[in-house]
Scaffold this motif. Structure first.
Motif, mmCIF file in Angstrom:
data_model
loop_
_atom_site.group_PDB
_atom_site.id
_atom_site.type_symbol
_atom_site.label_atom_id
_atom_site.label_comp_id
_atom_site.label_asym_id
_atom_site.label_seq_id
_atom_site.Cartn_x
_atom_site.Cartn_y
_atom_site.Cartn_z
ATOM 1 N N ILE A 146 1.105 -1.159 -0.136
ATOM 2 C CA ILE A 146 -0.076 -0.067 -0.147
ATOM 3 C C ILE A 146 0.951 1.098 -0.034
ATOM 4 O O ILE A 146 0.697 2.111 -0.773
ATOM 5 C CB ILE A 146 -0.913 0.041 1.230
ATOM 6 N N LEU A 147 1.846 1.349 0.814
ATOM 7 C CA LEU A 147 2.756 2.258 0.871
ATOM 8 C C LEU A 147 3.428 2.684 -0.672
ATOM 9 O O LEU A 147 3.734 3.939 -0.978
ATOM 10 C CB LEU A 147 3.932 2.479 2.117
ATOM 11 N N ILE A 148 3.945 1.652 -0.958
ATOM 12 C CA ILE A 148 4.586 1.626 -2.379
ATOM 13 C C ILE A 148 3.502 2.165 -3.520
ATOM 14 O O ILE A 148 4.297 3.117 -3.973
ATOM 15 C CB ILE A 148 5.086 0.207 -2.787
ATOM 16 N N ILE A 149 2.658 1.880 -3.427
ATOM 17 C CA ILE A 149 1.610 2.395 -4.325
ATOM 18 C C ILE A 149 1.401 3.648 -4.034
ATOM 19 O O ILE A 149 1.308 4.537 -5.140
ATOM 20 C CB ILE A 149 0.199 1.584 -4.293
ATOM 21 N N ILE A 150 0.970 4.123 -2.800
ATOM 22 C CA ILE A 150 0.685 5.470 -2.578
ATOM 23 C C ILE A 150 1.949 6.454 -3.025
ATOM 24 O O ILE A 150 1.803 7.502 -3.346
ATOM 25 C CB ILE A 150 0.165 5.630 -1.125
ATOM 26 N N PHE A 151 2.960 5.990 -2.407
ATOM 27 C CA PHE A 151 4.169 6.953 -2.791
ATOM 28 C C PHE A 151 5.164 6.461 -3.898
ATOM 29 O O PHE A 151 6.453 6.771 -3.736
ATOM 30 C CB PHE A 151 4.893 7.178 -1.213
ATOM 31 N N TYR A 152 4.737 5.917 -4.729
ATOM 32 C CA TYR A 152 5.277 5.395 -5.911
ATOM 33 C C TYR A 152 6.357 6.394 -6.385
ATOM 34 O O TYR A 152 7.574 6.244 -6.694
ATOM 35 C CB TYR A 152 4.623 4.776 -6.946
ATOM 36 N N LYS A 153 5.495 7.895 -6.845
ATOM 37 C CA LYS A 153 6.410 8.514 -7.541
ATOM 38 C C LYS A 153 7.529 9.247 -6.650
ATOM 39 O O LYS A 153 8.428 9.609 -7.140
ATOM 40 C CB LYS A 153 5.420 9.754 -7.984
#
Length: 278
Positions: A146-153
């Motif tokens: 979830i954190l990787i998806i949210i803060f991917y950029k």
């Protein structure tokens, strides 16, 4: 067919399979950012340095996850402090801190004289995993993804170009620290599957394999997760069938995928570039 039948019959094998797949996926995903930042040694450091936390957890009768995460975060903090506040380079700080903590962990385990099998801690045995550990691993997997998806950029730009990230107003130190926290969580979650010594391979090898096959980050993340998950499935099957160390077999299967990519990758494969295979 016997393995599938056993998988449907035995609860311990089902828990092992779920845990191994989750570990393979999250280690593959976080590993992509680790190798892009040139921090493979950091993953190795944390995986070794959490041993005192594991030992203290067994001594005081608490879940190893608590002690291991606390120790991992402490080690990360100490390495950063030594690197930032002295003229020593990061790899030197890593070597000094992780070796000391690893040695301390060995002494604590031996001194405690518990019933814990040191070999299992060092090399892992996913077939003996408990319900609690499976749930913790699954929870860690959800949080990490979830954190990787949210803060991917943010993770992407801080990994590729920290200076450009600062220009865009991104707090590079914050996201570096967050990545270290996620790395620690994944490392601890991987402990039962591949053990302290082999964790770094699960963090690096699937990501390195994917890196040889694509130049697109999103594709690399997906491929790395697939290689990690499939390596875990095949490794668990071979481990169960031939009564071998689960951690070691999973790592060797992962390495096998890397060798295939190294030889046959369309753009970077050695045999492809030399024209041996067309």
């Amino acid at each position: 067919m016997s393995f599938i039948s056993d998988l449907l019959t035995y609860g311990f094998l089902q828990k092992a399979m779920v845990t191994a797949i989750v570990v393979g996926i999250i280690a593959g995903v976080i590993g992509c950012f680790i190798i892009l930042k040139g921090m493979a040694l950091m993953g190795d450091a944390i995986s070794h340095a959490i041993l005192p936390g594991v030992a203290l957890s067994y001594i005081f009768g608490i879940n190893y996850f608590i002690g291991a995460v606390a120790t991992g975060l402490l080690v990360t903090y100490l390495i950063n402090q030594v690197s930032y506040k002295t003229k020593l380079k990061n790899d030197v700080s890593v070597g000094v801190i992780f070796s000391a903590f690893f040695a301390l962990g060995i002494l604590l385990l031996l001194k405690a004289q518990t019933a814990v099998d040191l070999t299992q801690i060092l090399f892992g045995n996913v077939l003996t995993i408990k319900d609690t550990d499976m749930y913790i691993t699954f929870g860690v997997g959800i949080v990490v993804l979830i954190l990787i998806i949210i803060f991917y950029k943010e993770f992407l730009i801080t990994s590729f170009d920290p200076e450009m990230a600062k220009v865009y107003g991104i707090n590079v130190n914050l996201f570096n620290s967050l990545l270290m926290v996620l790395l620690t969580l994944v490392t601890v979650a991987s402990l039962q599957t591949v053990g302290v010594i082999l964790v770094v391979s699960m963090l690096v090898t699937p990501a390195a394999t994917a890196y040889l096959l694509t130049e697109k980050m999103k594709v690399m993340l997906v491929l790395s997760a697939i290689f990690g998950g499939v390596s875990s499935i095949i490794g668990l099957y071979l481990s169960f069938k031939y009564n071998l160390s689960s951690g070691a077999i999973i790592v060797l299967v992962s390495f096998g995928f890397f060798v295939l990519a190294y030889l046959f990758s369309p753009q970077q494969g050695i045999l492809m570039r030399k024209g041996v295979v067309k």
